[in-house]
Design an enzyme around this catalytic site. Structure first.
Site, PDB file in Angstrom:
ATOM      1  N   SER A  77       0.826  -1.146   0.359  1.00  0.00           N
ATOM      2  CA  SER A  77      -0.270  -0.051  -0.062  1.00  0.00           C
ATOM      3  C   SER A  77       0.892   1.294  -0.159  1.00  0.00           C
ATOM      4  O   SER A  77       2.163   1.076   0.200  1.00  0.00           O
ATOM      5  CB  SER A  77      -0.881   0.148   1.311  1.00  0.00           C
ATOM      6  OG  SER A  77      -1.539   1.289   1.687  1.00  0.00           O
ATOM      7  N   TYR A  81      -3.204  -0.140  10.117  1.00  0.00           N
ATOM      8  CA  TYR A  81      -3.167  -0.720   8.698  1.00  0.00           C
ATOM      9  C   TYR A  81      -1.823  -0.147   8.221  1.00  0.00           C
ATOM     10  O   TYR A  81      -1.148  -0.986   7.424  1.00  0.00           O
ATOM     11  CB  TYR A  81      -4.038  -0.006   7.980  1.00  0.00           C
ATOM     12  CG  TYR A  81      -4.188  -0.274   6.470  1.00  0.00           C
ATOM     13  CD1 TYR A  81      -3.952   0.681   5.504  1.00  0.00           C
ATOM     14  CD2 TYR A  81      -4.937  -1.220   5.953  1.00  0.00           C
ATOM     15  CE1 TYR A  81      -3.950   0.306   4.125  1.00  0.00           C
ATOM     16  CE2 TYR A  81      -5.120  -1.681   4.582  1.00  0.00           C
ATOM     17  CZ  TYR A  81      -4.373  -0.834   3.758  1.00  0.00           C
ATOM     18  OH  TYR A  81      -4.483  -1.057   2.224  1.00  0.00           O
TER      19      TYR A  81
HETATM   20  C1  GCO Z   1      -7.061   5.282   3.228  1.00  0.00           C
HETATM   21  C2  GCO Z   1      -6.989   4.741   2.208  1.00  0.00           C
HETATM   22  C3  GCO Z   1      -5.654   3.910   1.796  1.00  0.00           C
HETATM   23  C4  GCO Z   1      -5.617   3.088   0.507  1.00  0.00           C
HETATM   24  C5  GCO Z   1      -4.621   2.275   0.110  1.00  0.00           C
HETATM   25  C6  GCO Z   1      -3.479   3.267  -0.380  1.00  0.00           C
HETATM   26  O1  GCO Z   1      -7.947   5.342   4.190  1.00  0.00           O
HETATM   27  O2  GCO Z   1      -5.736   6.253   3.316  1.00  0.00           O
HETATM   28  O3  GCO Z   1      -8.054   3.383   2.534  1.00  0.00           O
HETATM   29  O4  GCO Z   1      -5.298   2.798   2.675  1.00  0.00           O
HETATM   30  O5  GCO Z   1      -6.822   2.282   0.679  1.00  0.00           O
HETATM   31  O6  GCO Z   1      -4.325   1.461   0.996  1.00  0.00           O
HETATM   32  O7  GCO Z   1      -2.436   2.773  -0.652  1.00  0.00           O
END
Ligand code: GCO
Length: 263
Positions: free
Chosen positions: A147, A160
């Protein structure tokens, strides 16, 4: 130099979380390049069945398997079944992931662990039995869906980002240990894509929407189909000497500090 480098005929690709979104777009690209798809999901059999039908409607050979990538027992059993019923897994795309947009000061340990368990540990659990077989057979391809958050933080996505940052280093570690066995391990790093996962950020008038478009040199959100080419490349023999690399498909957002708003 022929384009055969990029074809996947005779290859079997297992894509986790391939019933929707970016996983489906990457899987469809692999299928259109000739791969037989093994479609994983764990929410509902109906959703898996509908996805398989969608691939087959595109003329792609597809088989659905429902299991939870974070459960070592379910993963081991699924890999046995897949390799017995479909054949050896040549390409593994670790795409299944969850996100929880909660500020770190407010996040419970349970919520944190849920994200890290799926997005990071799940990749280890899923990859180990598949990679053992790839090593035994003398080669394979593993693609970990990282990501932008493997590189940058953002308010409310700390768990995340920590998981996806760890996934970048897990990718490099897998490449380090498995490269000598002709297993190439690389990452794909999506930027901001128009999917269900980002729908809350794209609601009309949401400040994030305009900001991301202005912050991205391509001046738009990604379309899931923009990822297919990167998946095909990293799954094909065109990338046989590429290992431990994270290929960002992000419209250039990571390349720039951005520019001030016109006065
Ligand atoms: C957020 C987004 C990101 C994208 C992606 C970016 O909340 O900033 O959901 O997480 O989904 O992962 O690469």
């Amino acid at each position: 130099m022929s384009l055969d480098l990029f074809q996947l005929h005779g290859k079997r690709a297992l894509v986790t979380g391939a019933t929707h979104g970016l996983g489906m777009a990457m899987a469809r690209g692999l299928g259109r390049a000739g791969a037989t798809l093994v479609v994983n999901g764990h929410s509902s059999q109906g959703r898996i069945d509908r996805a398989v039908e969608s691939y087959r409607a595109d003329g792609i050979e597809a088989h659905g398997y429902r299991f939870d990538v974070t459960d070592p027992g379910q993963v081991a059993e699924a890999v046995e079944r897949i390799e017995a019923e479909v054949g050896p897994i040549d390409v593994l795309v670790n795409n299944a992931a969850v996100i929880d947009r909660t500020p770190l000061l407010d996040m419970t340990v349970e919520a944190w662990e849920r994200v890290v368990k799926t997005d990071l540990t799940g990749v280890f659990v899923m990859s180990q039995p598949v990679a053992r077989r790839m090593v035994e057979r003398g080669g394979g391809k593993v693609i970990n869906v990282c990501s932008m958050m493997s590189e940058l933080g953002r308010d409310s996505v700390g768990a995340y980002a920590a998981a996806k940052g760890g996934l970048k280093m897990l990718t490099r570690s897998m490449a380090t240990e498995w490269g000598r066995h002709n297993v190439q391990v690389n990452g794909i790093g999506p930027g901001y894509f128009a999917t269900d996962q980002t729908a809350p950020l794209r609601e009309a008038g949401h400040p994030f929407n305009e900001w991301i478009v202005s912050r991205t040199p391509a001046g738009r959100w990604g379309d899931p189909d923009d990822l297919a080419g990167a998946a095909i490349y990293l799954a094909s023999s065109a990338s046989d000497f590429v290992n431990g690399h994270v290929l960002y498909v992000d419209g250039g957002i990571l390349a720039t500090i951005g520019r001030p708003q016109e006065a």
